[in-house]
Each structure stands twice: as C-alpha cells, then as structure tokens.
Design a protein around this motif. Sequence first.
Motif, short mmCIF file in Angstrom:
data_model
loop_
_atom_site.label_atom_id
_atom_site.label_comp_id
_atom_site.label_asym_id
_atom_site.label_seq_id
_atom_site.Cartn_x
_atom_site.Cartn_y
_atom_site.Cartn_z
N TYR A 222 0.85 -1.31 0.07
CA TYR A 222 0.37 -0.21 -0.16
C TYR A 222 0.57 1.31 -0.15
O TYR A 222 1.67 1.56 0.41
N ASP A 223 0.30 2.71 -0.73
CA ASP A 223 0.75 3.74 -0.83
C ASP A 223 0.04 4.38 -0.02
O ASP A 223 -1.05 4.32 -0.05
N ALA A 224 0.27 5.68 0.94
CA ALA A 224 -0.19 6.31 1.94
C ALA A 224 -0.14 7.71 1.82
O ALA A 224 1.62 7.88 1.61
N ASP A 225 -0.53 8.53 2.03
CA ASP A 225 -0.10 9.30 2.72
C ASP A 225 -0.36 9.66 4.09
O ASP A 225 -1.49 9.24 4.71
N SER B 79 4.92 11.38 1.71
CA SER B 79 3.41 10.29 1.07
C SER B 79 5.22 9.06 1.55
O SER B 79 6.47 9.37 1.94
N LEU B 80 4.28 7.78 2.05
CA LEU B 80 4.59 6.40 2.06
C LEU B 80 4.76 5.71 0.87
O LEU B 80 3.64 5.67 0.30
N SER B 81 6.10 4.72 1.19
CA SER B 81 4.71 4.08 0.12
C SER B 81 5.68 2.42 0.51
O SER B 81 6.05 2.03 1.84
N ASN B 82 5.08 1.09 0.10
CA ASN B 82 5.23 -0.37 0.05
C ASN B 82 5.19 -0.34 1.88
O ASN B 82 5.82 -1.06 2.53
N LEU B 83 3.65 -0.57 1.58
CA LEU B 83 3.55 -0.29 3.64
C LEU B 83 2.74 -1.78 3.19
O LEU B 83 1.90 -2.37 1.99
N SER B 84 2.91 -2.61 4.32
CA SER B 84 2.76 -3.60 3.89
C SER B 84 0.57 -4.17 4.48
O SER B 84 0.51 -4.94 4.12
N ASN B 85 0.98 -3.25 5.64
CA ASN B 85 -0.34 -3.02 6.58
C ASN B 85 -1.47 -2.98 5.67
O ASN B 85 -1.31 -1.51 5.06
#
Lengths: 405, 104
Positions: A222-225, B79-85
């Motif tokens: 997942y990508d998120a802000d 921004s965050l990427s490649n989160l596993s949850n």
Amino acid sequence: MTQLAAGDDAVPATSDAPKVVQTDLGAKDGLTKCQRCGSTEIALNVATGMLRCAFCRHEQSSENAHEAFDLRGDIGDLAGLVVGSGSSDISESTEVVLTFKCSACGAEVVVDTAHSTQARCHWCRNTLSVNAQMPNGAVPDMILPFSVTKEEAMRHIDEFVKKRTFFAHPAFKREFNASNVMGVYLPYMVVDVNAHALLTGQGEHETARRTTGEGKDERTVYDADLFDVEREFDIHIDDLTIESSSERLDQRTGHNTNNIINSIMPFDVENAVRYDSNFLSDFTSERRDSNVEQLGPAVLEQAKDIARHRAIDTLAHYDRGVRWDNEDIEIKGQRWLAAYLPVWLYSHYEQKGGGRSLLHYVAVNGRTGETMGSVPLHKGRVALGAVVAQVIGTAASIGLMVTMS
Amino acid sequence: MMLEFLLDPASLVPPVFTEYYSDEDDDGSILPLLLLLSGPAFAVFVYLRYRNTDKRHRHEVETHATLHDVRAVDTKVRSLSNLSNSRMKGANHTEVRANRRSIF
C-alpha cells in the motif's frame, strides 16, 4: 453546597462547590393517600405508566422529572457541577433501616431502605412510604416506571432461554421457570456533560495498492499519505448513564454476570418522573452506595470514549486510520441526577466445584424489552461437541489439502 | 482440566497460527489451517452464545451526544510507500477504554 430550589436558574459556578437542585420539595414520609378515596393501596399501572388506586381505580399522573426540576436547559450552558439533592453524598452515619410511627394507628413500622422505600403497617395494613431524601442513597431524584409487563418479560426470557437449552447445565434446565422473574429498580446516575475536546495525532490516507511478487511471494502493498491531524470541538453529552451501586459496577465476568444487566442499557431516561415510593409497590429496589466523586473518573473515561467516537465522523478522509497521541477533554459543566431504572431479573445460582459459585442473570430492560442473559454450561456436552467439530474439521482440512496438492 | 482447556481460548490459538492469519493472503490456502481449529472455535462460540461475557452497554455509540464548533486541521507530512499493512500502525481512533468487564 449552594442550595437551589427546583426551577431556580443555575447560579454561575464561582467555586468548586457543587450546586444542588432540591428535588424532593413537598415530599412527605408516611401515609400517601389516594386523592379520591384516601386509600394507601397505590401502585403502578404498567399499561398506562400512572399510579392507580387499588380500591377506586383512580389514576394520577406524575410530573416529568426534567420538567419538574427545570433541567431541560441547553447542555452547552452547563457550568461547574450541578447535582440533584437525591445524588448528594452518602453519610455513613445515616440509618438504612428506618422506623416510622404509622399516622393511622400509631404503631411503629420498620422500613428497610436497602430493598424498598415502603412497608406495610402490621396492625392497620396501611402502606407507609419514604419520599423525603436522606443521605443514605435510598431516595433518588427520579424514577423511570416499568412499561414492560411481567408477562412480556417472561415471554422475552422464555424465548431467550429456549435458544440456549442444548448445552445448558442440567440444573438450570430443571429449575428454569420464567415466572420467578423479579421486577427490580436498580440505582443509576444520569449525567449530562458539557465538555471541550482537543485531539491531536496522525492519520493515513491510502493513495494506491498493488500486488507484488509471484507465487508464494505474492503480496499486497500500500501507498499512503501521512497527515498531522487535529480536531477541536465542544461536545454535549446527554444522559450518560452509569450504575451507582458498587456491586453492579463490578463487572468481572469471572466473578459475576453484572455485564448482562449493563448490556440492556440504554433506557429512555428523558421520560423519568419525580420520585414517588408508590412506584415501588410490587417491585423491589437496590440502594445507591456510590457518590458523585467515586463515579466521576468512570464518567470522564466514558466521556472520552464518546468524544473519540463522535470525532470519527470528521475523519472520513483517513481510510487507513488515525492514531491520537494526545486527547485533552476539559469538562466545563456536568449535571448529575440519581435515578431508579426498571429491570426484570431472572436469576440462577450455580454451585461450582471447589466451593465456587456464580449467580447467572437473564435481564430484561423494563422499558424497551431488550433482553440478555447468562446461561450456565454443561461442560461435558460442550467438550463432546468440540470433539465432534474437531473431527469433522480435521477430515475436511485433510480433504482440502489433498485436493489443493 | 481437559474441559478447562477447551473453554480457555487463551490457550487455543497457537502463535504460529495468529502470525499466519494476520497475513492478508486470501488465496484459499489458509482454509485447511482454519479447519484444524474447528474444535476450539466451536467451544468458544458456544461459550459466548450461552454466557454472553462479551456483551456490554456500548456507551461510546449508544449515548446521545452532539459536536459543536468543530475545528479541523489536516497537514500533510509526507507520502509513504510499500506499506505491508492495510491499516495504519497504532491507529486508536475507535478504541474503547472505559470497558469494565473482561470476556474470560
């Protein structure tokens, strides 16, 4: 304490002293007679919610408590601590068992306020009532009369238990008789809260999701802000209701089944009426033994939960969730009223091994009919059922694994 | 003792299973493992259906409350990427802390 008569405007809170709204003005102890025939045989007619004379059938309505005490005001205007006089602190020195002189015949009559605020004169058979408040928690500010009849409660309990008989303990099944249900007025505090909340933390909003890897390494990422999130608001909490008996507040399910009684809330407390002991005829009651100060922390914790959950409506953007790092709730004003609320209770005493025991309840809300219960288990039968389920599950599992390989 | 074991869910779920279960792999390979827990799952289901130790007044949603003068501040940090949850780590906006009962 600052004393206010019911109907007085609230005095601005200039000190920590609570403002007391007197809720038993005009209340008299002793004989309370039918306005038409003078009989003291007065009891609740559950069908109409009014008090009815058993002799002449005259019915009289009771004043709505919130209107009688002029407590319909905006919760946003609440400042400081306001308490009904029936919620005042309990004095240890106040007697629980009271003795009255019957004004009809002069005999001495004993009233055990731990279980009722009425007693019948053993000489002339008149009913004596305790209506004036005393600092022992027996006379609350208001009472919510039963509107669910005993027959309806029995039907609810029957239906509830019928669905839970196969694995029920044999003693429970043998002794079960819904007609043994008892109508009980249990003590609660009803609290209005005017608070200001400031919540700060961080939240995440999903921007993309994709599958990576192949075969057994395949997984979703997942990508998120990430956002700093802050919510500040006033919250008006109406009729937060909490048990005011220390016994009922204890809800450790390994020791008791009080969580069952807790689960049948909420009650429509806005329809509560001024306290009148005649509502207790044919019913029993439990006395309040907890003060505002003791219940305050639990109410604050519930108010925080309510604020946190109301704030969810403002967090639609954060579909991955929000982590609150700081939650400041400032109580600007609160109003406490003691109430008796109606519960139909069926109980079963289970004697366990090792001298342990557990009192199981099936409870019916005396206003809404909501029903919940605890039925003791036949452990041997449950274990047998679990073994059968395990055998079937294992066979199905092996079959699936063979098919998949 | 055997019965206590069957009715005590804390001892029912092996850690290796919970780790496996938390993985969001739903291609069907988890089903055989789930079926191996049929017995304990059945016991827990019956226990909760009869004893209802998980039931309570849901004060956080069943109490009437209104919000006024809501002020909202939302500032993007990064921004965050490649989160596993699929859920934010440590999210607590739906927590209930004034819960006075324990289920078992």
